[in-house]
Scaffold this active site. Structure first.
Site, PDB file in Angstrom:
ATOM      1  CD  GLU A  16      16.051  -0.660  -0.298  1.00  0.00           C
ATOM      2  OE1 GLU A  16      16.309  -0.283   0.857  1.00  0.00           O
ATOM      3  OE2 GLU A  16      15.667  -1.925  -0.554  1.00  0.00           O
TER       4      GLU A  16
ATOM      5  CB  SER B 243      34.723  -2.047   6.889  1.00  0.00           C
ATOM      6  OG  SER B 243      34.633  -1.715   7.967  1.00  0.00           O
TER       7      SER B 243
ATOM      8  N   GLY C 176      17.731 -11.050   3.810  1.00  0.00           N
ATOM      9  CA  GLY C 176      16.563 -11.672   3.132  1.00  0.00           C
ATOM     10  C   GLY C 176      15.695 -12.326   3.712  1.00  0.00           C
TER      11      GLY C 176
ATOM     12  N   GLY D  61      12.982 -10.405   4.893  1.00  0.00           N
ATOM     13  CA  GLY D  61      11.844  -9.561   4.623  1.00  0.00           C
ATOM     14  C   GLY D  61      11.655  -8.794   5.986  1.00  0.00           C
TER      15      GLY D  61
ATOM     16  CG  ASP E  11      10.662  -1.447   4.137  1.00  0.00           C
ATOM     17  OD1 ASP E  11       9.486  -1.772   4.573  1.00  0.00           O
ATOM     18  OD2 ASP E  11      11.127  -2.087   3.184  1.00  0.00           O
TER      19      ASP E  11
ATOM     20  CB  THR F  42      -0.861   0.204   1.292  1.00  0.00           C
ATOM     21  OG1 THR F  42      -0.131  -0.530   2.283  1.00  0.00           O
ATOM     22  CG2 THR F  42      -2.112  -0.889   1.097  1.00  0.00           C
TER      23      THR F  42
ATOM     24  CB  SER G 221      18.746  -6.759   6.640  1.00  0.00           C
ATOM     25  OG  SER G 221      18.487  -7.070   5.233  1.00  0.00           O
ATOM     26  CB  SER G 222      18.141  -2.784   2.657  1.00  0.00           C
ATOM     27  OG  SER G 222      16.842  -3.167   2.544  1.00  0.00           O
TER      28      SER G 222
HETATM   29  C1  GLA Z   1       9.090  -4.096   0.696  1.00  0.00           C
HETATM   30  C2  GLA Z   1       9.255  -2.583   0.492  1.00  0.00           C
HETATM   31  C3  GLA Z   1       8.248  -1.494   1.062  1.00  0.00           C
HETATM   32  C4  GLA Z   1       6.940  -2.158   0.936  1.00  0.00           C
HETATM   33  C5  GLA Z   1       6.716  -3.595   1.167  1.00  0.00           C
HETATM   34  C6  GLA Z   1       5.472  -4.334   0.918  1.00  0.00           C
HETATM   35  O1  GLA Z   1       9.522  -4.291   2.075  1.00  0.00           O
HETATM   36  O2  GLA Z   1      10.638  -2.087   0.722  1.00  0.00           O
HETATM   37  O3  GLA Z   1       8.413  -0.369   0.810  1.00  0.00           O
HETATM   38  O4  GLA Z   1       6.354  -1.885  -0.345  1.00  0.00           O
HETATM   39  O5  GLA Z   1       7.626  -4.223   0.065  1.00  0.00           O
HETATM   40  O6  GLA Z   1       4.665  -3.689   1.405  1.00  0.00           O
END
Ligand code: GLA
Length: 394
Positions: free
Chosen positions: A168, A64, A130, A132, A180, A31, A135-136
């Site tokens: 990103e 690093s 990885g 979900g 995020d 969303t 981490s980034s």
């Molecule tokens: C990833 C993206 C977010 C968001 C979700 C899905 O985490 O980084 O911006 O779009 O997927 O809700």
């Protein structure tokens, strides 16, 4: 320990330490880039950066990390999205985006470029990669708060979240939204961040999990995903097509009452993609209402419905995530859903403390029976956002 690692890698002392958390999204998936609503929370797993000055003649960034032996070095003047790749694109992408912003602000104020000093950065992260769990964003936001202070830029947490997203999108090349980084910057302990991705207004929504004897169990399926390629961008394109066809700026502008009209005007697949967004926005608002009036035990069916919508309409789940959700629902969870961008990563289950041991055992058994990889299971606590951790010296 990070100070010693910094010294071992760079032969100098850091000035200080900053950290930022990963996130779990309670509800509101895909969303964010549709200008809608999200309800993530920051978790008790963080990336920490140690930052030191680097007094080179030509200002240079040197980074690093504990996940690679390499030290990546680049002159600040050479920072550009195309010059960056691999793990260092996250911190260096943030340095680039911040430097751009600082230059634009300096040029607007005095017509000159700003001279930013070089720096050395060492990163350690406890956010699984990885899974979900962003981490980034944790690395981006920890770097952003550190450089914001070192370069004395005075940017707000929301501005730093935007900087992380720009890094990103442009340096890493993943067309992701603002959720995020917002969760990582703005998280509060025992609360979720309710964010309107159009106005960028935020509200901290208390979760009250402990008082209700509840916890959030993360089931990391260890199925890896990558939002810089494939499905994520395709979903985004479907949403943009749906909005354009319906003549609105974004799917945020459509409500459940518009669904019959949408079904007439959109092809079946585009309609189902759009229906997920429209109904998910509604579920986020309803989740916030119920948390505020009745508490976390009242939101289970919304979590479950969100998963069904992602599985059937948005089609971003995988068999491992569906299994994690189904086994959770059958073994005492109040609600469960996949979380994050999908195509792998983690599911979450809202579960009473007492039910957790049996639920964990049931999930491990079900995964073994299906010959899926053994998932990682752990509880996460809603936690505070990015912050300075401490200074080495004045
Ligand atoms: C990833 C993206 C977010 C968001 C979700 C899905 O985490 O980084 O911006 O779009 O997927 O809700």
């Amino acid at each position: 320990m990070l100070a010693e690692e910094f010294e071992a890698r760079h032969g100098s002392q850091p000035l200080g330490f900053w950290s930022a958390p990963g996130r779990v999204n309670l509800i509101g998936e895909h969303t964010d880039y549709n200008q809608g609503f999200v309800l993530p929370f920051a978790i008790d797993r963080r990336a920490v950066v140690a930052l030191g000055a680097a007094p080179d003649a030509r200002p240079t960034a040197r980074v690093s990390s504990t996940f690679s032996a390499e030290i990546v070095e680049i002159a600040l003047d050479d920072l550009a999205p195309d010059a960056l790749d691999g793990w260092s694109a996250y911190p260096l992408g943030v340095a680039w985006a911040l430097a751009e912003r600082a230059s634009a602000a300096a040029a607007a104020a005095s017509g000159t470029r700003t001279d930013l000093p070089g720096f050395t950065l060492h990163i350690h992260s406890a956010v699984p990669i990885g899974a979900g769990l962003s981490s980034s964003a944790a690395i981006e936001c920890a770097t952003a708060v550190a450089l914001n202070e070192f370069w004395q830029l005075g940017l707000t947490p929301k501005e730093l979240a935007r900087v992380g997203q720009i890094a990103e999108n442009q340096a890493v090349g993943a067309p992701t939204g603002i959720m995020d980084q917002s969760a990582s910057m703005l998280g509060r302990s025992d609360a979720a961040v309710f964010l309107d991705c159009r106005s960028m207004q935020t509200e901290s929504v208390p979760l009250g999990l402990g008082a209700e004897g509840l916890e959030v169990l993360v089931i990391d399926t260890r199925v890896s995903h990558d939002h810089a390629t494939g499905g994520y961008a395709a979903r985004r394109a479907s949403c943009e097509l749906a909005a354009a066809t319906m003549g609105v700026e974004s799917l945020r502008d459509l409500a459940p009452a518009d669904l019959p009209r949408m079904q007439e005007e959109l092809d079946d697949e585009t309609f189902r993609r759009a229906r997920h967004i429209v109904t998910e926005n509604d579920r986020v608002e309803e989740t916030v209402r119920r948390l505020e009036t009745s508490g976390p035990r009242a939101i289970g069916d919304l979590l479950d419905a969100s998963h069904v919508s992602m599985r059937d309409d948005f089609e971003i789940s995988v068999p491992e995530l569906d299994l994690a959700v189904e086994v959770s629902q059958a073994n005492g969870a109040i609600g469960a859903r996949m979380t994050g961008g999908g195509f792998g990563g983690s599911a979450l289950a809202l579960v009473p403390h007492a039910a957790r041991p049996a639920l964990k055992a049931a999930i491990l058994k079900a995964f073994a029976e299906q010959h899926f990889r053994r998932p990682d299971l752990f509880v996460v606590q809603p936690s505070a956002g990015a912050t300075m951790e401490g200074q080495t010296r004045d």
